[in-house]
Design a protein around this motif. Structure first.
Motif, short mmCIF file in Angstrom:
data_model
loop_
_atom_site.label_atom_id
_atom_site.label_comp_id
_atom_site.label_asym_id
_atom_site.label_seq_id
_atom_site.Cartn_x
_atom_site.Cartn_y
_atom_site.Cartn_z
N TRP A 221 0.82 -1.21 0.00
CA TRP A 221 0.00 0.00 0.00
C TRP A 221 0.85 1.26 0.00
O TRP A 221 0.50 2.27 -0.61
CB TRP A 221 -0.95 -0.01 1.20
CG TRP A 221 -2.05 -1.01 1.02
CD1 TRP A 221 -2.17 -2.23 1.62
CD2 TRP A 221 -3.17 -0.88 0.14
NE1 TRP A 221 -3.28 -2.87 1.18
CE2 TRP A 221 -3.94 -2.07 0.28
CE3 TRP A 221 -3.61 0.10 -0.74
CZ2 TRP A 221 -5.11 -2.28 -0.44
CZ3 TRP A 221 -4.78 -0.11 -1.46
CH2 TRP A 221 -5.52 -1.28 -1.30
N LEU A 222 1.99 1.19 0.67
CA LEU A 222 2.91 2.33 0.67
C LEU A 222 3.47 2.57 -0.73
O LEU A 222 3.56 3.71 -1.20
CB LEU A 222 4.05 2.06 1.66
CG LEU A 222 4.99 3.22 2.00
CD1 LEU A 222 4.21 4.42 2.52
CD2 LEU A 222 6.02 2.76 3.03
N SER A 223 3.81 1.48 -1.41
CA SER A 223 4.31 1.58 -2.77
C SER A 223 3.24 2.11 -3.72
O SER A 223 3.52 2.93 -4.60
CB SER A 223 4.80 0.21 -3.25
OG SER A 223 5.51 0.30 -4.46
N ARG A 288 15.71 9.77 -4.91
CA ARG A 288 15.88 10.81 -3.89
C ARG A 288 16.38 12.11 -4.49
O ARG A 288 15.87 13.20 -4.20
CB ARG A 288 16.85 10.33 -2.80
CG ARG A 288 16.31 9.20 -1.94
CD ARG A 288 17.36 8.76 -0.93
NE ARG A 288 16.91 7.60 -0.17
CZ ARG A 288 17.63 7.02 0.78
NH1 ARG A 288 18.83 7.51 1.10
NH2 ARG A 288 17.17 5.96 1.41
N GLY A 289 17.41 12.02 -5.34
CA GLY A 289 17.94 13.21 -5.97
C GLY A 289 16.91 13.89 -6.86
O GLY A 289 16.82 15.13 -6.91
N SER A 290 16.13 13.10 -7.56
CA SER A 290 15.10 13.65 -8.44
C SER A 290 14.03 14.39 -7.64
O SER A 290 13.58 15.47 -8.05
CB SER A 290 14.46 12.52 -9.24
OG SER A 290 15.40 11.90 -10.10
N LEU A 291 13.63 13.83 -6.53
CA LEU A 291 12.60 14.47 -5.71
C LEU A 291 13.11 15.77 -5.08
O LEU A 291 12.36 16.75 -4.97
CB LEU A 291 12.11 13.51 -4.62
CG LEU A 291 11.23 12.35 -5.12
CD1 LEU A 291 10.96 11.36 -3.99
CD2 LEU A 291 9.91 12.89 -5.67
N ILE A 292 14.38 15.79 -4.70
CA ILE A 292 14.96 17.03 -4.17
C ILE A 292 14.97 18.11 -5.25
O ILE A 292 14.61 19.28 -5.01
CB ILE A 292 16.37 16.78 -3.62
CG1 ILE A 292 16.31 15.91 -2.36
CG2 ILE A 292 17.09 18.10 -3.32
CD1 ILE A 292 17.66 15.45 -1.84
N PHE A 387 8.84 12.64 -1.04
CA PHE A 387 10.18 12.41 -0.49
C PHE A 387 10.10 11.69 0.85
O PHE A 387 10.81 10.72 1.10
CB PHE A 387 10.93 13.73 -0.35
CG PHE A 387 12.37 13.57 0.04
CD1 PHE A 387 13.32 13.17 -0.89
CD2 PHE A 387 12.80 13.81 1.34
CE1 PHE A 387 14.65 13.02 -0.54
CE2 PHE A 387 14.12 13.65 1.71
CZ PHE A 387 15.05 13.26 0.76
N GLY A 388 9.20 12.16 1.71
CA GLY A 388 9.04 11.51 3.02
C GLY A 388 8.53 10.09 2.90
O GLY A 388 9.03 9.19 3.59
N LEU A 389 7.57 9.84 2.02
CA LEU A 389 7.01 8.50 1.84
C LEU A 389 8.05 7.54 1.25
O LEU A 389 8.09 6.36 1.60
CB LEU A 389 5.78 8.56 0.95
CG LEU A 389 4.50 9.11 1.59
CD1 LEU A 389 3.43 9.31 0.54
CD2 LEU A 389 4.00 8.15 2.68
N TYR A 390 8.89 8.06 0.34
CA TYR A 390 9.90 7.19 -0.25
C TYR A 390 10.93 6.76 0.80
O TYR A 390 11.36 5.60 0.82
CB TYR A 390 10.60 7.88 -1.41
CG TYR A 390 11.46 6.93 -2.21
CD1 TYR A 390 10.88 6.08 -3.15
CD2 TYR A 390 12.84 6.86 -2.01
CE1 TYR A 390 11.67 5.18 -3.87
CE2 TYR A 390 13.63 5.96 -2.73
CZ TYR A 390 13.04 5.13 -3.65
OH TYR A 390 13.81 4.23 -4.35
N THR A 395 12.73 2.47 4.58
CA THR A 395 12.89 2.00 5.96
C THR A 395 12.08 0.71 6.18
O THR A 395 12.57 -0.23 6.80
CB THR A 395 12.42 3.07 6.94
OG1 THR A 395 13.16 4.28 6.71
CG2 THR A 395 12.63 2.62 8.37
N SER A 396 10.85 0.68 5.68
CA SER A 396 10.02 -0.50 5.85
C SER A 396 10.60 -1.71 5.13
O SER A 396 10.48 -2.84 5.58
CB SER A 396 8.59 -0.24 5.35
OG SER A 396 8.58 -0.02 3.96
#
Length: 400
Positions: A221-223, A288-292, A387-390, A395-396
């Motif tokens: 569901w997170l994905s 991560r870099g793309s989202l930043i 970014f936070g969800l990724y 982590t999960s």
């Protein structure tokens, strides 16, 4: 034997080229709507947020054909499905320009969505089965070419002929021509459907994990949520940039069309570049870099110190977000485990379709009630949340 192999290569090259052309045609309508929308709503005398009706209708068709694409391809073959799908999309787009009332255009949106969903699912399935990940990156880059051409075609139609209908007729005619190409190459598509070797390593689709078991996984569901938010943000900016610039910031329509086109142009360049360096960088660092980068571009769009800063902001966001969708898709098995990946990919595609309708529609409602300036603020919220969800998904995965 070597000569026989060479003979077999040429039809494959032809099919690859046709697949790329089909994905270009798939992207064109997505680039048309944002530029055409102010003229469309004037023609039908409808409010700003009525775009949600058309988006919802087209996504309903898209989701339906995406879910049914597997059985349809099994029964009639990928070539037949693609030919019929391109014809449906083309006729739907041309139909937009002929109907006298708004609700008829919304109904035709279902037809166009049915065609688009089957094209998307059919070509992704075919390329994944026959050609691998490298070609998949270029396939999605060709979509970027189409979605870049869309605003250009519509801007020319509006500025030279003062007609949004001409833009849709040009793209609809192109779709019908592609459908004819699929009809002429049916034998080649059907031949390649049966050419997959039996000695290949086990694929994600070989796992027969029940959907109910997949739905019980929080990681799944997170994905799925990642794709809902990402595609919603991508489509929202492409849809509302032109309206934001012309109706809220007073940018000349021709220049605004250039700005809107720059979003998809740099998006395409970003996808092409990602095909070259993605493996060396790695999926996680790339996303991560793309989202930043996208978040920085969104903040710049909110700030808006000058007219030409809009061009920089929109172009930066387009380039930054380009690799995200393919990268997250290829990283699905790492996030949710290979046993759940095949089911999750289908859910992600469905979530992407829903996000492309719900988020732009929601922002349209807010824009009508408040101001079009909520659009860039919405982009900051969306990319920050992504970014936070990724990070949470990463982590999960480690905990699992």
């Amino acid at each position: 034997m070597e000569a026989l192999r060479k003979i077999k290569v040429y039809p494959k090259i032809g099919l690859i080229i046709l697949a790329f052309i089909a994905f270009i045609s798939l992207g064109m309508p997505d680039g048309l709507l944002g530029v055409a929308w102010p003229s469309i709503r004037t023609s039908f005398s409808i409010p700003l947020d009525a775009i949600g009706m058309l988006l919802t209708a087209s996504v309903a068709g898209y989701l339906t054909s995406s879910f049914l694409s597997g059985p349809l391809i099994s029964r009639w073959g990928v070539g037949s499905v693609l030919a019929a799908s391109c014809a449906m999309t083309g006729l739907g787009l041309i139909g937009y320009t002929l109907v006298p009332v708004w609700w008829m255009m919304v109904v035709l949106g279902i037809l166009a969505g049915l065609g688009a969903g089957a094209i998307d699912a059919g070509l992704n399935t075919y390329v994944a089965a026959h050609f691998g990940e490298g070609l998949m990156q270029w396939l999605h880059a060709s979509y970027g070419i189409g979605v870049t051409l869309g605003p250009i075609i519509m801007t020319i139609a509006l500025t030279t002929l003062n007609s949004w209908q001409v833009g849709y007729r040009v793209v609809g005619g192109f779709q019908v021509a592609v459908a004819a190409c699929f009809v002429l190459t049916l034998a080649m598509w059907n031949q390649n459907d049966t050419s997959v070797a039996d000695d290949k390593p086990k694929r994600l689709t070989d796992y027969k994990t029940p959907m109910g078991e997949t739905l019980l996984q929080p990681r799944v569901w997170l994905s799925v949520l990642l794709f809902f938010l990402y595609v919603g943000a991508e489509v929202s900016l492409g849809t509302w940039t032109y309206s934001l610039l012309t109706e809220s910031r007073g940018v000349d329509p021709a220049i605004a069309g250039l700005f809107a086109g720059s979003y998809w142009a740099t998006f395409t360049l970003g996808r092409m570049a990602a095909g070259l360096y993605a493996k060396r960088v790695g999926v996680n660092l790339l996303v991560r870099g793309s989202l930043i980068g996208a978040l920085l571009g969104a903040v710049l769009l909110v700030w808006n110190p000058s007219e030409w800063t809009n061009l920089l902001a929109v172009a930066l966001i387009g380039f930054a977000i380009a690799p995200i969708f393919p990268a997250m898709m290829s990283g699905t098995s790492e996030r949710v485990d290979a046993h759940f990946a095949a089911n999750t990919i289908g859910l992600q595609m469905a979530a992407a379709g829903l996000g492309s309708a719900i988020i732009p529609s929601f922002l349209g409602i807010l824009a009508r009630q408040i101001s079009l300036e909520v659009i860039p603020i919405g982009m900051v919220v969306a990319f920050g949340s992504l970014f936070g969800l990724y990070l949470l998904a990463d982590t999960s995965k480690l905990k699992a």
